[in-house]
Design an enzyme around this catalytic site. Structure first.
Site, PDB file in Angstrom:
ATOM      1  N   LEU A  33     -19.779  -2.558 -13.796  1.00  0.00           N
ATOM      2  CA  LEU A  33     -19.555  -2.126 -15.189  1.00  0.00           C
ATOM      3  C   LEU A  33     -19.298  -0.614 -15.310  1.00  0.00           C
ATOM      4  CD1 LEU A  33     -22.209  -4.346 -17.037  1.00  0.00           C
ATOM      5  CD2 LEU A  33     -19.800  -4.852 -16.573  1.00  0.00           C
ATOM      6  N   SER A 124      -1.068  -3.913  -4.494  1.00  0.00           N
ATOM      7  CA  SER A 124      -0.260  -3.192  -5.477  1.00  0.00           C
ATOM      8  C   SER A 124       1.100  -2.850  -4.902  1.00  0.00           C
ATOM      9  CB  SER A 124      -0.995  -1.905  -5.861  1.00  0.00           C
ATOM     10  OG  SER A 124      -0.136  -1.009  -6.514  1.00  0.00           O
ATOM     11  N   ALA A 125       2.075  -2.736  -5.799  1.00  0.00           N
ATOM     12  CA  ALA A 125       3.415  -2.300  -5.380  1.00  0.00           C
ATOM     13  C   ALA A 125       3.413  -0.874  -4.863  1.00  0.00           C
ATOM     14  CB  ALA A 125       4.375  -2.419  -6.561  1.00  0.00           C
ATOM     15  N   TYR A 148      -4.721   6.396  -3.982  1.00  0.00           N
ATOM     16  CA  TYR A 148      -4.955   5.030  -4.471  1.00  0.00           C
ATOM     17  C   TYR A 148      -4.107   4.033  -3.680  1.00  0.00           C
ATOM     18  CZ  TYR A 148      -3.992   0.885  -7.266  1.00  0.00           C
ATOM     19  OH  TYR A 148      -3.795  -0.414  -7.661  1.00  0.00           O
ATOM     20  N   LYS A 152      -5.049   0.818  -0.849  1.00  0.00           N
ATOM     21  CA  LYS A 152      -4.528  -0.557  -0.865  1.00  0.00           C
ATOM     22  C   LYS A 152      -3.848  -0.899   0.456  1.00  0.00           C
ATOM     23  CE  LYS A 152      -5.574  -1.890  -5.099  1.00  0.00           C
ATOM     24  NZ  LYS A 152      -6.600  -2.930  -5.320  1.00  0.00           N
ATOM     25  N   PHE A 177       3.075  -5.542  -9.628  1.00  0.00           N
ATOM     26  CA  PHE A 177       3.800  -4.408 -10.148  1.00  0.00           C
ATOM     27  C   PHE A 177       2.976  -3.863 -11.326  1.00  0.00           C
ATOM     28  CE2 PHE A 177       6.289  -5.726  -6.784  1.00  0.00           C
ATOM     29  CZ  PHE A 177       7.207  -4.738  -6.505  1.00  0.00           C
ATOM     30  N   LEU A 199       0.480   3.954 -18.833  1.00  0.00           N
ATOM     31  CA  LEU A 199       1.376   4.183 -19.969  1.00  0.00           C
ATOM     32  C   LEU A 199       1.050   3.317 -21.179  1.00  0.00           C
ATOM     33  CD1 LEU A 199       3.934   5.415 -21.258  1.00  0.00           C
ATOM     34  CD2 LEU A 199       5.256   3.604 -20.117  1.00  0.00           C
ATOM     35  N   PRO A 292       1.974  14.148  -9.988  1.00  0.00           N
ATOM     36  CA  PRO A 292       2.002  14.006  -8.526  1.00  0.00           C
ATOM     37  C   PRO A 292       1.835  12.539  -8.152  1.00  0.00           C
ATOM     38  CG  PRO A 292      -0.082  14.994  -9.244  1.00  0.00           C
ATOM     39  CD  PRO A 292       0.818  14.955 -10.428  1.00  0.00           C
ATOM     40  N   ASP A 294       4.003  10.088  -8.494  1.00  0.00           N
ATOM     41  CA  ASP A 294       4.891   9.151  -9.196  1.00  0.00           C
ATOM     42  C   ASP A 294       6.246   9.074  -8.489  1.00  0.00           C
ATOM     43  OD1 ASP A 294       3.160   8.289 -11.118  1.00  0.00           O
ATOM     44  OD2 ASP A 294       3.980   9.505 -12.747  1.00  0.00           O
TER      45      ASP A 294
END
Length: 337
Positions: A33, A124-125, A148, A152, A177, A199, A292, A294
């Protein structure tokens, strides 16, 4: 069949819990949590009229994990638990490595000890780094542009090594995605702590008047409108992909990997325009510097998931934004009263 869901009170997990219960599975959920709320468990139980066995626990706590496996006859695990914000991972990488990697190792050790060798891993993509072309297939080279994504990728490598050492494991690696949207009831949805990192929840807060304006991180990418392009997938479609993955594990496939995406790329401005349609409000935005880690563009080739799982995304961008706004409107403070 009993499914243990780690990070079980989180955004994707709550929608997956609902679909698991609807499909007739028993759900055991564990969550510390730290970035989620018990209310999501309660609401899934109300929507399905079924119970979830919930444990407030951290997957880093091996003694507690062992007790849960002793108490419950677990058949398979869906592993969501982990820190997940790209930008934050660049600021506090050690926390990401400790939580995501050590937590997964602990989980796998306990699973091995109890002979539970069916696992769906929430990847994750981001493991594709900055792909050289689109759409992205599962065979693309793997890399990471942020801590991150690196966690993965390392976990994927761990799982591949584990399977090589012991082929009695059945592991489905799901590379998602960008999950957005909410259950169409408006009762469960994305509820990040503090200011959202992603976003669409940020756009939702602007639409609700909670935040002043949308920050568009860069409009100078080599894309049609200069903003980053992503493959956005409705969270309910994503949840249903996990049900298909559990079905696949029952066929004892060994280690399999699938992209879960729509195969369509939308820019930041596409999202803003579609959200404006959903809420019938003009949304203010300001263009700021790139973040940074992206990348300019990525979207999936989901063909393999369709061929091998019989899964494909059914809900389009308008539905994603409509359901997101319904959740936000009904729950301006998220799950918190």
């Amino acid at each position: 069949m009993k499914i243990l869901v780690t990070g079980g009170a989180g955004y994707i997990a709550s929608h997956t819990n609902l679909e698991l219960l609807n499909a007739g599975y028993d759900v055991i959920a564990i969550d510390n949590l730290s970035n989620s709320c018990m209310e999501s468990i309660t609401r899934v139980e109300k929507l399905t009229n079924k119970k979830i066995s919930f444990y407030e626990a951290d997957i880093l706590d091996k003694d507690r994990m062992t007790k849960i496996f002793q108490e419950e006859k677990i058949d398979a695990v869906i592993h969501f638990a982990g820190l997940k914000a790209v930008g934050e991972s660049c600021s506090i990488p050690l926390k990401y490595y400790k939580n995501n990697l050590s937590g997964t190792i602990t989980l796998l050790e306990v699973m091995q000890e109890f002979g539970v060798k069916n696992l769906v891993f929430s990847s994750s993509a981001t493991v594709y780094g900055e792909p050289k072309s689109v759409p992205v297939t599962e065979e693309f080279p793997l890399s990471a542009t942020n801590p991150y994504g690196r966690t993965k990728l390392i976990i994927e490598d761990m799982l591949r090594d584990l399977y090589q050492s012991d082929s009695s494991w059945n592991i489905a690696i799901l590379r998602y995605f960008n999950p957005i949207g909410a259950h169409e009831s408006g009762e469960i949805g994305e509820d990040p702590n503090g200011i959202p990192n992603n976003l669409v929840p940020y756009v939702a807060k602007v639409a609700a008047g909670v935040l002043e304006q949308i920050n568009v991180f860069g409009d100078d990418y080599d894309t049609p409108d200069g903003t980053g392009i992503r493959d956005y997938i409705h969270v309910v479609d994503l949840a249903l992909g996990h049900i298909k993955a559990i079905d696949k594990l029952n066929q004892k496939p060994g280690l399999v990997t699938y992209n879960l995406g729509t195969g369509v790329g939308y820019s930041v401005f596409d999202i803003i325009r579609n959200y404006e349609k959903a809420c019938n409000i003009k949304l203010p935005y300001v263009v700021t510097d790139r973040r940074p880690g992206d990348i300019p563009i990525t979207y999936a080739d989901p063909t393999k998931a369709f061929k091998e799982l019989g899964w494909k995304a059914e809900r389009g961008i308008e539905k994603m934004c409509e359901d997101s706004y319904r959740w936000q409107s009904k729950n301006p403070n998220g799950y918190r009263k």
